[in-house]
Design an enzyme around this catalytic site. Structure first.
Site, PDB file in Angstrom:
ATOM      1  N   GLU A  45       0.826  -1.204   0.000  1.00 55.52           N
ATOM      2  CA  GLU A  45       0.000   0.000   0.000  1.00 55.52           C
ATOM      3  C   GLU A  45       0.861   1.256   0.000  1.00 55.52           C
ATOM      4  OE1 GLU A  45      -2.917   2.242  -0.483  1.00 55.52           O
ATOM      5  OE2 GLU A  45      -3.680   0.302   0.196  1.00 55.52           O
ATOM      6  N   ASP A  63       1.145   3.861  -3.178  1.00 58.39           N
ATOM      7  CA  ASP A  63       0.668   5.231  -3.005  1.00 58.39           C
ATOM      8  C   ASP A  63       1.710   6.245  -3.449  1.00 58.39           C
ATOM      9  OD1 ASP A  63      -1.715   4.347  -2.002  1.00 58.39           O
ATOM     10  OD2 ASP A  63      -1.324   4.891   0.077  1.00 58.39           O
ATOM     11  N   SER A  67      -7.717   1.737  -3.627  1.00 55.88           N
ATOM     12  CA  SER A  67      -6.618   2.474  -3.020  1.00 55.88           C
ATOM     13  C   SER A  67      -5.448   2.616  -3.992  1.00 55.88           C
ATOM     14  CB  SER A  67      -6.152   1.802  -1.717  1.00 55.88           C
ATOM     15  OG  SER A  67      -5.959   0.430  -1.893  1.00 55.88           O
TER      16      SER A  67
END
Length: 558
Positions: A269, A273, A473
């Site tokens: 993650e 990002d 995400s």
């Protein structure tokens, strides 16, 4: 309800301890204390071990704050873009002297003195021994819990505060809510063994019409990603990612600032990002906002929110992958969080949240009766929510379909905001594939607002290129980076930041984005919906919002 505790009354120069009951009240009676799936209880916390609690003090002038929020966010209002400084926001919403004195007297009288506050003075964070905290909150019992990767300190017994503080506190953080987040998935692919596309920066930039000159250059501009899952990114991974896939556009290979812990194991993650917001929002100063690992009893999401209220200068655009089921949170907590989003919006900040990876969600309310399960903060009327798509063909950069995991639906808590009523009513009137109305609240805030590719990303982690990474995400930092480019162009022309994007978006959505009209998200596995949630149509829909970026058209926002 009465709870017996020790009360310490402080006078000038000395204190006296009284053992008397106080008239206790639950601040969040609807807050779930259920231990989430995947977590298990360990030992009781030692009496002298430290816990950290966050006290949300009642703010003043919240209605006036909301009025200002809408004015500075509405492109048709004369105050559009006339944002407030943090000092201005503080002057507007800081708690009354009575509130500060009442809460402070209660804490000091209970022997709690190790406290700090934020610049807006509406949050206090206090450290104290566990047994003192248990007495302070009317007999809660703190235990450790683990999900196998991290441990937290929480209580399954609901907390109480003295009744006379009911009008001075919104909630106490660090007691019940468990850390949450949207975890990227690794989808197994079974394509034919010829050319396989995958998503990497040149694919993103080609699909969304970002040329090699569409990069940031204004020194005032900055963007940020927030991380809550005890994950970190490694600078060497970012450098390797840009070496592999950063050709064709000017880019940075280092973040400008890390807020919070800056070391630990690389996570998917965190790595994704940073790598993708710095690819779509290329050459723009980027912050990595890490809230993991400070203390077991803290709520990472609150640490991030209070951090924004404690800095006079923060990035203009924030990409956040975080979500909880609405029904697991108290209404008072969510409303206070919404107020924090309004504080950010009046300062000109653009906050984007991933819509979630469970489609419309599903919750069993009774035997043979299910309903869809909206997610918060995706369902907040005060943020921009990003859904997910996938290429119609995995072998070409072209049309996109709705990703079946894309979170979307209608809030059960928040009314539909005015900015989206026409768009949502149009969808409800023309869609031919609507689920039964008993599954969702047609008058609630509908989401997502926009979408981007969420399927089949390449990420570099521990210097190894990793394929097949999916989730909304992944879509969120991509869209966030593109809005950062719009901000950059606006700054160069002497214009203010976009701020809260939705009022402008809903006035011009058709003219800015690629519409997505194929696919459906997941619903309930039952006879009435047969795993189908909502399906996209022309225009706005609760799967992909208004659609995915078309930067050539989005430049109109400048």
């Amino acid at each position: 309800m009465l709870a017996a505790v020790g009360v310490c009354v402080v006078f000038a120069g000395f204190s006296a301890v009284l053992s008397q009951p106080f008239n206790g009240v639950h601040l969040e009676p609807d807050q779930s204390t259920r231990v989430p799936d995947g977590w298990r209880r360990l030992e009781r916390v030692g009496e002298s071990e430290s816990v950290v609690l966050t006290f949300a003090l009642k703010q003043q002038n919240v209605e006036k704050l909301e009025e200002l929020f809408w004015k500075v966010s509405d492109p048709e209002n004369e105050r559009y873009g006339a944002y407030l400084s943090l000092e201005d926001v503080t002057s507007l919403v800081e708690p009354s002297k009575e509130t500060v004195e009442m809460v402070g007297r209660w804490l000091r009288g209970s022997g709690v003195t190790d406290c700090t506050t934020v610049l807006t003075r509406d949050f206090m964070e206090c450290s104290m021994p566990a047994r003192k905290a248990e007495r302070l909150l009317g007999g809660v019992k703190f235990h450790r819990y683990t999900d196998g990767k991290q441990t937290v300190i929480r209580s399954e017994v609901k907390y109480l505060v003295p009744r006379h503080l009911k009008d001075h506190l919104d909630f106490v953080g660090g007691v019940h809510r468990f850390p949450s987040g949207l975890k990227l998935q690794k989808k197994e692919k079974s394509y034919e063994p010829n050319f396989h596309l995958g998503v990497y920066p040149s694919i993103i930039r080609t699909r969304y019409n970002l040329s090699e000159t569409d990069i940031g250059s204004d020194p005032k501009n900055a963007q940020a990603v927030a991380q809550f899952l005890e994950q970190f990114y490694h600078a060497t991974d970012l450098e390797e990612f840009m070496r592999l896939w950063g050709g064709g556009f000017t880019h940075l290979t280092k973040t400008a600032k890390v807020v919070g812990p800056d070391s630990g194991s690389a996570g998917l993650e965190a790595s994704l990002d940073v790598q993708y917001i710095m690819s779509s929002g290329a050459n723009i100063s980027t912050w990595f906002w890490s809230t993991a690992g400070r203390h077991e009893s803290q709520e990472p999401f609150l640490v991030w929110l209070t951090g924004i209220s404690n800095m006079t200068s923060v990035p203009w655009v924030h990409s956040v992958s975080y979500g909880d089921d609405e029904d697991s949170l108290s209404a008072d907590y969510m409303q206070r969080i919404n107020t924090e989003f309004m504080k950010a919006g009046t300062r000109g900040l653009t906050i984007l949240f991933a819509s979630g990876d469970s489609g419309a969600g599903c919750r069993e309310v009774s035997k043979d009766k299910n309903v869809f399960r909206p997610s918060f903060p995706a369902s907040s009327p005060y943020v921009t929510t990003v859904g997910g798509t996938m290429f119609h063909s995995p072998y070409e950069v072209g049309d996109e379909d709705a990703d079946y995991i894309s979170g979307g639906g209608f809030s059960n808590i928040f009314d539909m905001p005015d900015y989206q009523t026409d768009a949502v009513e149009s969808y409800l009137n023309k869609s031919t594939k609507l689920p039964p109305k008993s599954y969702y609240n047609t008058s609630g805030r509908a989401y997502p607002d926009v979408a981007a590719l969420s399927d089949n990303y390449w990420v570099v982690m521990d210097l190894i290129p990793t394929p097949f990474i999916s989730g909304t995400s992944a879509a969120t930092p991509v869209f966030a980076g593109i809005l950062s480019l719009i901000n950059d162009m606006r700054f160069q022309q002497g214009k203010p930041a976009l701020g809260f994007f939705n009022p402008l978006l809903y006035k011009s959505g058709w003219d800015l984005l690629y519409d997505v009209t194929v696919g459906c998200n997941l619903g309930c596995l039952d006879d009435l919906t047969n795993l189908q949630g909502f399906c996209p149509t022309e225009g706005w829909d609760p799967v992909t919002g208004w659609g995915t970026p078309n930067f050539t058209l989005m430049k109109k926002l400048v």
